[in-house]
Design a protein around this motif. Sequence first.
Motif, PDB file in Angstrom:
ATOM      1  N   ASN A   1     -10.653   0.772   8.281  1.00 20.18           N
ATOM      2  CA  ASN A   1     -12.028   1.275   8.311  1.00 20.18           C
ATOM      3  C   ASN A   1     -13.065   0.225   7.921  1.00 20.18           C
ATOM      4  O   ASN A   1     -14.254   0.547   7.836  1.00 20.18           O
ATOM      5  N   TYR A   2     -12.619  -1.012   7.720  1.00 20.30           N
ATOM      6  CA  TYR A   2     -13.561  -2.054   7.299  1.00 20.30           C
ATOM      7  C   TYR A   2     -14.547  -2.361   8.430  1.00 20.30           C
ATOM      8  O   TYR A   2     -14.151  -2.685   9.552  1.00 20.30           O
ATOM      9  N   LYS A   3     -15.847  -2.207   8.130  1.00 22.38           N
ATOM     10  CA  LYS A   3     -16.938  -2.455   9.078  1.00 22.38           C
ATOM     11  C   LYS A   3     -16.796  -1.617  10.350  1.00 22.38           C
ATOM     12  O   LYS A   3     -17.123  -2.066  11.452  1.00 22.38           O
ATOM     13  N   GLU A   4     -16.302  -0.390  10.214  1.00 21.90           N
ATOM     14  CA  GLU A   4     -16.231   0.537  11.337  1.00 21.90           C
ATOM     15  C   GLU A   4     -17.335   1.568  11.170  1.00 21.90           C
ATOM     16  O   GLU A   4     -17.280   2.427  10.284  1.00 21.90           O
ATOM     17  N   GLY A   5     -18.341   1.487  11.981  1.00 25.01           N
ATOM     18  CA  GLY A   5     -19.463   2.393  11.845  1.00 25.01           C
ATOM     19  C   GLY A   5     -19.309   3.707  12.590  1.00 25.01           C
ATOM     20  O   GLY A   5     -19.812   4.738  12.153  1.00 25.01           O
ATOM     21  N   ASN A   6     -18.596   3.698  13.738  1.00 25.38           N
ATOM     22  CA  ASN A   6     -18.556   4.887  14.601  1.00 25.38           C
ATOM     23  C   ASN A   6     -17.261   5.683  14.479  1.00 25.38           C
ATOM     24  O   ASN A   6     -17.259   6.881  14.765  1.00 25.38           O
ATOM     25  N   PHE A   7     -16.182   5.041  14.070  1.00 26.96           N
ATOM     26  CA  PHE A   7     -14.893   5.721  14.043  1.00 26.96           C
ATOM     27  C   PHE A   7     -14.319   5.700  12.627  1.00 26.96           C
ATOM     28  O   PHE A   7     -14.542   4.763  11.860  1.00 26.96           O
ATOM     29  N   VAL A   8     -13.581   6.757  12.325  1.00 31.66           N
ATOM     30  CA  VAL A   8     -12.878   6.873  11.050  1.00 31.66           C
ATOM     31  C   VAL A   8     -11.384   6.864  11.332  1.00 31.66           C
ATOM     32  O   VAL A   8     -10.896   7.626  12.177  1.00 31.66           O
ATOM     33  N   TYR A   9     -10.662   6.003  10.631  1.00 29.81           N
ATOM     34  CA  TYR A   9      -9.217   5.867  10.832  1.00 29.81           C
ATOM     35  C   TYR A   9      -8.475   6.398   9.610  1.00 29.81           C
ATOM     36  O   TYR A   9      -8.937   6.270   8.474  1.00 29.81           O
ATOM     37  N   LYS A  10      -7.316   6.969   9.878  1.00 31.17           N
ATOM     38  CA  LYS A  10      -6.490   7.537   8.822  1.00 31.17           C
ATOM     39  C   LYS A  10      -5.050   7.076   9.009  1.00 31.17           C
ATOM     40  O   LYS A  10      -4.566   6.961  10.146  1.00 31.17           O
ATOM     41  N   THR A  11      -4.364   6.822   7.905  1.00 30.42           N
ATOM     42  CA  THR A  11      -2.964   6.388   7.984  1.00 30.42           C
ATOM     43  C   THR A  11      -2.104   7.492   8.575  1.00 30.42           C
ATOM     44  O   THR A  11      -2.084   8.624   8.076  1.00 30.42           O
ATOM     45  N   HIS A  12      -1.387   7.163   9.644  1.00 28.90           N
ATOM     46  CA  HIS A  12      -0.508   8.128  10.299  1.00 28.90           C
ATOM     47  C   HIS A  12       0.928   7.985   9.798  1.00 28.90           C
ATOM     48  O   HIS A  12       1.610   8.975   9.541  1.00 28.90           O
ATOM     49  N   SER A  13       1.406   6.766   9.685  1.00 28.28           N
ATOM     50  CA  SER A  13       2.711   6.478   9.091  1.00 28.28           C
ATOM     51  C   SER A  13       2.646   5.088   8.477  1.00 28.28           C
ATOM     52  O   SER A  13       1.849   4.247   8.899  1.00 28.28           O
ATOM     53  N   GLU A  14       3.492   4.856   7.486  1.00 27.65           N
ATOM     54  CA  GLU A  14       3.422   3.592   6.755  1.00 27.65           C
ATOM     55  C   GLU A  14       4.745   3.344   6.058  1.00 27.65           C
ATOM     56  O   GLU A  14       5.343   4.262   5.471  1.00 27.65           O
ATOM     57  N   GLU A  15       5.224   2.101   6.126  1.00 27.49           N
ATOM     58  CA  GLU A  15       6.448   1.732   5.423  1.00 27.49           C
ATOM     59  C   GLU A  15       6.425   0.233   5.100  1.00 27.49           C
ATOM     60  O   GLU A  15       5.742  -0.551   5.766  1.00 27.49           O
ATOM     61  N   PHE A  16       7.161  -0.111   4.048  1.00 22.13           N
ATOM     62  CA  PHE A  16       7.255  -1.515   3.668  1.00 22.13           C
ATOM     63  C   PHE A  16       8.185  -2.251   4.620  1.00 22.13           C
ATOM     64  O   PHE A  16       9.231  -1.734   5.012  1.00 22.13           O
ATOM     65  N   ASP A  17       7.776  -3.468   4.962  1.00 22.72           N
ATOM     66  CA  ASP A  17       8.533  -4.264   5.931  1.00 22.72           C
ATOM     67  C   ASP A  17       9.451  -5.242   5.203  1.00 22.72           C
ATOM     68  O   ASP A  17       9.522  -5.275   3.979  1.00 22.72           O
ATOM     69  N   ARG A  18      10.122  -6.111   5.962  1.00 28.83           N
ATOM     70  CA  ARG A  18      11.212  -6.929   5.436  1.00 28.83           C
ATOM     71  C   ARG A  18      10.779  -7.922   4.366  1.00 28.83           C
ATOM     72  O   ARG A  18      11.555  -8.222   3.459  1.00 28.83           O
ATOM     73  N   SER A  19       9.562  -8.434   4.419  1.00 28.81           N
ATOM     74  CA  SER A  19       9.132  -9.392   3.405  1.00 28.81           C
ATOM     75  C   SER A  19       9.042  -8.739   2.026  1.00 28.81           C
ATOM     76  O   SER A  19       9.334  -9.381   1.006  1.00 28.81           O
ATOM     77  N   PHE A  20       8.641  -7.481   1.980  1.00 29.32           N
ATOM     78  CA  PHE A  20       8.615  -6.759   0.705  1.00 29.32           C
ATOM     79  C   PHE A  20      10.014  -6.590   0.158  1.00 29.32           C
ATOM     80  O   PHE A  20      10.251  -6.745  -1.050  1.00 29.32           O
ATOM     81  N   TRP A  21      10.969  -6.291   1.041  1.00 29.12           N
ATOM     82  CA  TRP A  21      12.348  -6.092   0.586  1.00 29.12           C
ATOM     83  C   TRP A  21      13.001  -7.405   0.170  1.00 29.12           C
ATOM     84  O   TRP A  21      13.987  -7.403  -0.568  1.00 29.12           O
ATOM     85  N   ILE A  22      12.475  -8.535   0.643  1.00 31.06           N
ATOM     86  CA  ILE A  22      12.954  -9.836   0.159  1.00 31.06           C
ATOM     87  C   ILE A  22      12.671  -9.971  -1.340  1.00 31.06           C
ATOM     88  O   ILE A  22      13.501 -10.503  -2.092  1.00 31.06           O
ATOM     89  N   ILE A  23      11.513  -9.491  -1.778  1.00 28.90           N
ATOM     90  CA  ILE A  23      11.182  -9.533  -3.201  1.00 28.90           C
ATOM     91  C   ILE A  23      12.171  -8.687  -3.999  1.00 28.90           C
ATOM     92  O   ILE A  23      12.624  -9.095  -5.077  1.00 28.90           O
ATOM     93  N   LEU A  24      12.515  -7.521  -3.478  1.00 24.80           N
ATOM     94  CA  LEU A  24      13.505  -6.677  -4.147  1.00 24.80           C
ATOM     95  C   LEU A  24      14.860  -7.383  -4.209  1.00 24.80           C
ATOM     96  O   LEU A  24      15.556  -7.333  -5.233  1.00 24.80           O
ATOM     97  N   PHE A  25      15.234  -8.045  -3.123  1.00 25.24           N
ATOM     98  CA  PHE A  25      16.491  -8.788  -3.096  1.00 25.24           C
ATOM     99  C   PHE A  25      16.490  -9.889  -4.155  1.00 25.24           C
ATOM    100  O   PHE A  25      17.475 -10.069  -4.885  1.00 25.24           O
ATOM    101  N   CYS A  26      15.388 -10.627  -4.270  1.00 24.79           N
ATOM    102  CA  CYS A  26      15.303 -11.713  -5.254  1.00 24.79           C
ATOM    103  C   CYS A  26      15.316 -11.159  -6.676  1.00 24.79           C
ATOM    104  O   CYS A  26      15.909 -11.766  -7.581  1.00 24.79           O
TER     105      CYS A  26
END
Length: 232
Positions: free
Chosen positions: A170-195
């Motif tokens: 929604n950053y600098k969006e004047g006419n449209f409003v966006y909402k999170t439909h689905s979201e998940e952590f990707d492989r780089s985040f899980w690398i931190i968990l592995f370390c």
Amino acid sequence: MPSRQKKVIFCIAGLLSFGCALSVAVAIGTQFWVKGTILCKTGAQLVNATGPELDKFVGEISYGLFHGQRVKQCGLGGRPFQFSFFPDLLEAIPASIHVSVILFSAVVIIFSLVAAAFFMYNAFGNPYETLHGPLGLYLWNFISCSCGCLVMILFASEVKLHRLSEKIANYKEGNFVYKTHSEEFDRSFWIILFCFTVHFLNILLIRVSGIQFPFQESKETDTSTGAADLMY
């Protein structure tokens, strides 16, 4: 434990720590920390889209710590956009948390390399007590483990509690409003968990090699010192 087995354990732990440093360094530079889909709420409400029609208003987003990409879908086809956090999105995101995630990630890299060096030094050198000996091995791995945990906690709170994906969309969006439909952590985040897991296992490997935990050693030292004082 025989010195040869101890050397093998320290070499394995050192290689694991070095691998963690490289993995985190690669993860920081990628945009594969979070992936998800963003719903163009305004467009869907205008045409009363439901079911399969809603897919025409669902775009994609993926980002890391420095940059990312989003695909806008408002019923007229996908429009990809590249974005960077610095300096473009500093006004929209929780900047203090985001910078803290980057700093703690850098600390994980630094102390993973330090831990790898000290493992090799304890395996092939002549370590002395204090930070070059067993105390240093525990300390560097504990710092890396703690910072890895902080990276995951801070980034997860930034994404989930502060709704980072929606703020980006929604950053600098004047006419449209966006909402999170689905979201998940990707492989780089899980690398931190592995370390994080690797450094925790390194602490267990140090203990398996026959080296007592620092607080256990201090208790034993105090006990022996007290007995010697009584004798004299």
